[in-house]
Design an enzyme around this catalytic site. Structure first.
Site, PDB file in Angstrom:
ATOM      1  N   GLU A 130       2.108 -21.546-109.388  1.00 47.88           N
ATOM      2  CA  GLU A 130       0.614 -22.219-108.993  1.00 47.88           C
ATOM      3  C   GLU A 130      -1.280 -21.733-109.342  1.00 47.88           C
ATOM      4  O   GLU A 130      -1.964 -22.540-109.559  1.00 47.88           O
ATOM      5  CB  GLU A 130       0.401 -22.736-106.724  1.00 47.88           C
ATOM      6  CG  GLU A 130      -0.673 -22.725-106.072  1.00 47.88           C
ATOM      7  CD  GLU A 130      -0.494 -22.764-105.132  1.00 47.88           C
ATOM      8  OE1 GLU A 130       0.551 -22.713-104.050  1.00 47.88           O
ATOM      9  OE2 GLU A 130      -1.653 -21.839-104.169  1.00 47.88           O
ATOM     10  N   SER A 190      11.152 -24.544 -99.443  1.00 48.30           N
ATOM     11  CA  SER A 190      11.758 -24.943-100.567  1.00 48.30           C
ATOM     12  C   SER A 190      13.702 -25.184-100.546  1.00 48.30           C
ATOM     13  O   SER A 190      14.225 -25.602-100.869  1.00 48.30           O
ATOM     14  CB  SER A 190      11.903 -24.369-101.588  1.00 48.30           C
ATOM     15  OG  SER A 190      12.202 -22.846-101.566  1.00 48.30           O
ATOM     16  N   ASN A 225       7.497 -17.338-100.859  1.00 45.76           N
ATOM     17  CA  ASN A 225       7.707 -17.924 -99.352  1.00 45.76           C
ATOM     18  C   ASN A 225       9.524 -17.193 -98.203  1.00 45.76           C
ATOM     19  O   ASN A 225       8.852 -16.583 -97.890  1.00 45.76           O
ATOM     20  CB  ASN A 225       7.006 -19.162 -98.867  1.00 45.76           C
ATOM     21  CG  ASN A 225       7.722 -20.213 -99.279  1.00 45.76           C
ATOM     22  OD1 ASN A 225       8.805 -20.516 -97.703  1.00 45.76           O
ATOM     23  ND2 ASN A 225       8.256 -20.559-100.386  1.00 45.76           N
ATOM     24  N   CYS A 239       1.662 -30.608-104.852  1.00 52.30           N
ATOM     25  CA  CYS A 239       1.447 -30.397-103.215  1.00 52.30           C
ATOM     26  C   CYS A 239      -0.351 -31.183-103.608  1.00 52.30           C
ATOM     27  O   CYS A 239      -1.432 -30.749-103.536  1.00 52.30           O
ATOM     28  CB  CYS A 239       1.114 -29.639-103.120  1.00 52.30           C
ATOM     29  SG  CYS A 239       1.038 -29.553-101.218  1.00 52.30           S
ATOM     30  N   SER A 246      12.358 -17.847-104.938  1.00 56.73           N
ATOM     31  CA  SER A 246      10.897 -18.150-104.223  1.00 56.73           C
ATOM     32  C   SER A 246      10.302 -17.221-102.990  1.00 56.73           C
ATOM     33  O   SER A 246      10.695 -16.017-102.139  1.00 56.73           O
ATOM     34  CB  SER A 246      12.028 -18.904-102.307  1.00 56.73           C
ATOM     35  OG  SER A 246      11.138 -19.622-102.089  1.00 56.73           O
ATOM     36  N   CYS A 306      -2.033 -22.562 -96.893  1.00 56.49           N
ATOM     37  CA  CYS A 306      -1.534 -23.765 -96.616  1.00 56.49           C
ATOM     38  C   CYS A 306      -1.020 -23.042 -95.235  1.00 56.49           C
ATOM     39  O   CYS A 306      -0.248 -22.329 -94.567  1.00 56.49           O
ATOM     40  CB  CYS A 306      -0.288 -23.846 -96.863  1.00 56.49           C
ATOM     41  SG  CYS A 306       0.945 -25.375 -96.174  1.00 56.49           S
ATOM     42  N   HIS A 351       4.162 -26.890-106.840  1.00 52.74           N
ATOM     43  CA  HIS A 351       2.494 -26.032-107.499  1.00 52.74           C
ATOM     44  C   HIS A 351       1.683 -26.500-108.428  1.00 52.74           C
ATOM     45  O   HIS A 351       0.217 -25.514-108.265  1.00 52.74           O
ATOM     46  CB  HIS A 351       3.467 -24.772-108.170  1.00 52.74           C
ATOM     47  CG  HIS A 351       4.817 -23.652-107.343  1.00 52.74           C
ATOM     48  ND1 HIS A 351       5.885 -24.140-107.860  1.00 52.74           N
ATOM     49  CD2 HIS A 351       4.816 -23.796-106.239  1.00 52.74           C
ATOM     50  CE1 HIS A 351       6.379 -23.888-107.002  1.00 52.74           C
ATOM     51  NE2 HIS A 351       5.780 -22.922-106.223  1.00 52.74           N
ATOM     52  N   THR A 406      -1.885 -20.882-101.882  1.00 53.26           N
ATOM     53  CA  THR A 406      -1.184 -21.353-100.907  1.00 53.26           C
ATOM     54  C   THR A 406      -0.285 -20.512 -99.965  1.00 53.26           C
ATOM     55  O   THR A 406      -0.354 -20.930 -98.588  1.00 53.26           O
ATOM     56  CB  THR A 406      -1.419 -22.719-100.944  1.00 53.26           C
ATOM     57  OG1 THR A 406      -0.006 -22.605-101.674  1.00 53.26           O
ATOM     58  CG2 THR A 406      -2.271 -23.743-101.241  1.00 53.26           C
ATOM     59  N   HIS A 418      11.594 -24.086-105.911  1.00 52.70           N
ATOM     60  CA  HIS A 418      12.586 -22.895-106.080  1.00 52.70           C
ATOM     61  C   HIS A 418      13.620 -22.843-105.519  1.00 52.70           C
ATOM     62  O   HIS A 418      13.373 -22.243-104.807  1.00 52.70           O
ATOM     63  CB  HIS A 418      11.150 -21.257-105.908  1.00 52.70           C
ATOM     64  CG  HIS A 418      10.650 -21.030-106.838  1.00 52.70           C
ATOM     65  ND1 HIS A 418       8.583 -20.955-106.381  1.00 52.70           N
ATOM     66  CD2 HIS A 418       9.976 -21.322-108.640  1.00 52.70           C
ATOM     67  CE1 HIS A 418       8.562 -20.035-108.004  1.00 52.70           C
ATOM     68  NE2 HIS A 418       9.311 -20.490-108.753  1.00 52.70           N
TER      69      HIS A 418
HETATM   70  S1  SF4 Z   1       3.614 -24.492 -99.087  1.00 49.28           S
HETATM   71 FE1  SF4 Z   1       2.257 -25.764 -98.322  1.00 49.28          FE
HETATM   72  S2  SF4 Z   1       1.027 -26.012-100.316  1.00 49.28           S
HETATM   73 FE2  SF4 Z   1       3.311 -25.307-100.714  1.00 49.28          FE
HETATM   74  S3  SF4 Z   1       3.806 -27.058-101.292  1.00 49.28           S
HETATM   75 FE3  SF4 Z   1       4.055 -26.596 -98.870  1.00 49.28          FE
HETATM   76  S4  SF4 Z   1       2.912 -28.085 -98.271  1.00 49.28           S
HETATM   77 FE4  SF4 Z   1       2.209 -27.665 -99.900  1.00 49.28          FE
END
Ligand code: SF4
Length: 576
Positions: free
Chosen positions: A125, A261, A219, A95, A217, A189, A73, A161, A41
């Site tokens: 994911e 990312s 996260n 991953c 994204s 994760c 993902h 994750t 992303h």
């Molecule tokens: S956040 Fe963690 S699970 Fe997701 S791609 Fe990155 S290392 Fe892998």
């Protein structure tokens, strides 16, 4: 203004692996390559992949050819099979941590468990994970949705994750009380958790948190939320151009973090834009920064380092140095480095946008400066004698041959057309060139003979320069990979390269004392163990995240070469 960069900012392991796989495939394989859905992303990374001939495939055609890369993902297994049946060669960049969740789901689905996934049903994911669970899969995004599910005889719970840790802890507690026969797997994760915790701590120390990363994204969005939860204003941007002009006004401390990312070079562009917009520096500080930046970018500071090392090498061997040999070393390095920087503008656009801009804007000036430095060096060597001139002339020729194509494209079967295309060659050849220039050339011209001290000094200089060059290559890894450069860290990998550098520096450090013990170097040369020691300290600081890999670190690394010359001068004064 103080800028604090989060240690965890930037690519996580899974994203880095997926992007590296895609870029390596584009640089090395010949057939068509595409990704199934967006690889990660981040729009800038996706644009680069598109430029490198890796488009995004949105659906599965009946017939396909070439390589298709599965994103970090992951995807449902049925889609992977369809891609293979269509004729694609599938390159799986899922991953490993997502693969672990997929494996847990597959195993428990086969033994008749229902699978409850805590996550966002639309996230790629989760869509992929659901594919492994089939009809026994259920997605929940709140406690209410979990409680509303029927009571299953056998069930497991896993998390997306990048799920919020506190939410998942709530689920575990509820399950222990209400559905104690369910199995709960912590599949969050730790990279996500560490990033969120660090952002929270960072937000408490600064006036503004800038979160860099794709707007899509999840996260990255969560990082901005975490900063807000800490009561600090936050700004979520995708690139440096989005920083509003007056947002830095009256801000004394700025924290910068980035989603999993976000590549390093976007982060670096943001830091460099903020540094240049910083309003709170005094005019004096601003001038010092400008001078530092110019000396670094123009390679003049590096050339000063070459002059200093040439002087230090003479002192280590115990003979009087002549200024013209420092001038020869400085002008040769200046000339070659400027030419290298001019040819390296494409990777600098990612790694060092400021330097790329400077060289693009003043290209003719730098051509003239490089030519002038080269001629000055040759003229000085000519005046010093036939031997120094012949050596420098040969090195100049070797420097030109290094980048020149030796075979026409039509005759070259591999991507190696010139010496510079040989993986890792740059770091080794630059180190040897510095050793010859700073040690062999002045020693043979001034003293007329080489001995053990010459060899030891050559190894000292070459090793120090090898580490310096490889250290910069590590910092420029992502941009170099994009443009297909084959540097040592790309060849060995980041971790192995760092270990090699620490090992080499330790050898230089202990070797200096050994040479003193064996009376190869004068006793006062122990001071020269300081630059390799400081370099180990900087390398360890960069690895631990204590020292950010920014312009200041680059300036400090180059300063160590100059420090060698200063220490040598101090030794000389103390001996007199
Ligand atoms: S956040 Fe963690 S699970 Fe997701 S791609 Fe990155 S290392 Fe892998």
């Amino acid at each position: 203004m103080h800028i604090q960069i989060a240690k965890t900012a930037g690519f996580c392991m899974g994203v880095r692996r997926a992007v590296d796989m895609a870029i390596d495939a584009a640089n090395k394989s010949k057939g068509p390559i595409c990704t199934y859905g967006p690889l990660i992303h981040n729009p800038q990374v996706l644009d680069i992949l598109e430029e490198k001939g890796i488009p995004i495939l949105k659906g599965i055609p009946e017939k396909g050819e070439g390589t298709i890369i599965i994103r970090a993902h992951g995807i449902p297994p049925c889609q992977q099979k369809k891609l293979q049946d269509a004729g694609f060669t599938v390159m799986d960049a899922t991953c490993p941590r997502v693969i672990r969740v997929q494996t847990i789901i597959r195993k428990h689905t086969e033994s008749g468990h229902h699978v409850i996934i805590a996550g966002d049903a639309d996230h790629p994911e989760v869509v992929g994970l659901l594919g492994y669970a089939g009809s026994t899969g259920h997605v929940i995004s709140s406690m209410e949705e979990l409680a509303a599910l029927p009571v299953f005889e056998k069930a497991i719970i896993v998390a997306q994750t990048t799920q919020n840790t506190r939410f998942y802890e709530g689920i575990s507690t509820w399950v222990t009380k209400e559905r104690s026969h369910y199995k709960v797997f912590n599949t969050i994760c730790d990279s996500t958790e560490k990033r969120q915790n660090e952002t929270m701590a960072l937000a408490k120390e600064v006036d503004l948190v800038i979160v860099v990363g794709g707007k899509e994204s999840g996260n990255t969005q969560r990082l901005a939320e975490v900063a807000m939860e800490a009561g600090t204003s936050s700004l979520h941007i995708e690139s440096a151009e989005e920083i509003p002009k007056d947002i830095l006004k009256d801000k004394k401390r700025i924290g910068i973090t980035a989603g999993a990312s976000t590549p390093n070079w976007i982060l670096r562009q943001v830091v460099s834009t903020i540094e240049s917009q910083a309003m709170t520096d005094s005019p004096m500080q601003a001038w010092i920064k400008k001078i530092q930046s110019f000396l670094l970018s123009s390679n003049i500071y590096l050339a000063m380092g070459a002059a200093a090392l040439s002087y230090a090498a003479s002192m280590m061997q115990g003979f009087n140095h002549e200024f013209r040999y420092s001038l020869i070393a400085a002008t040769y390095i200046l000339s070659m480095q400027i030419f290298n920087t001019l040819t390296g503008i494409p990777s600098d656009r990612y790694n060092n946008p400021e330097r790329a801009k400077l060289y693009e804007t003043h290209r003719p000036f730098f051509f003239i400066l490089a030519g002038f430095a080269g001629i000055t060096g040759l003229a000085t060597a000519f005046e010093a004698g036939i031997l120094p001139f012949a050596m420098l002339f040969f090195m100049t020729l070797a420097g030109i041959l290094y980048t020149a194509p030796l075979l026409p494209r039509s005759l070259s079967r591999s991507h190696i057309r010139s010496l510079k295309d040989i993986p890792g060659s740059k770091t080794i050849l630059i180190a040897i060139a510095w050793g010859v220039l700073c040690v062999i050339l002045p020693t043979s011209a001034i003293r007329g003979s080489l001995d053990t001290a010459t060899l030891a000094s050559f190894l000292f200089v070459a090793a120090l320069v090898f580490v310096r060059t490889a250290f910069f290559d590590i910092m420029a890894l992502q941009g170099d990979r994009i443009v297909g450069k084959e540097t040592l860290p790309i060849l060995l990998g980041e971790e192995k390269s760092r270990r090699l550098l620490i090992l080499l520096l330790t050898a230089v450090f202990t070797g200096t004392f050994l040479c003193i013990h064996l009376s190869i170097f004068p006793a006062q040369a122990f001071l020269l163990a300081l630059p390799p020691f400081l370099l180990i300290w900087m390398l360890c600081g960069e690895i631990s995240g204590r020292i950010p890999a920014d312009t200041r670190l680059a300036f400090h690394i180059e300063s160590l070469l100059i420090l060698s010359g200063i220490l040598a001068a101090m030794i000389k004064i103390s001996v007199i």
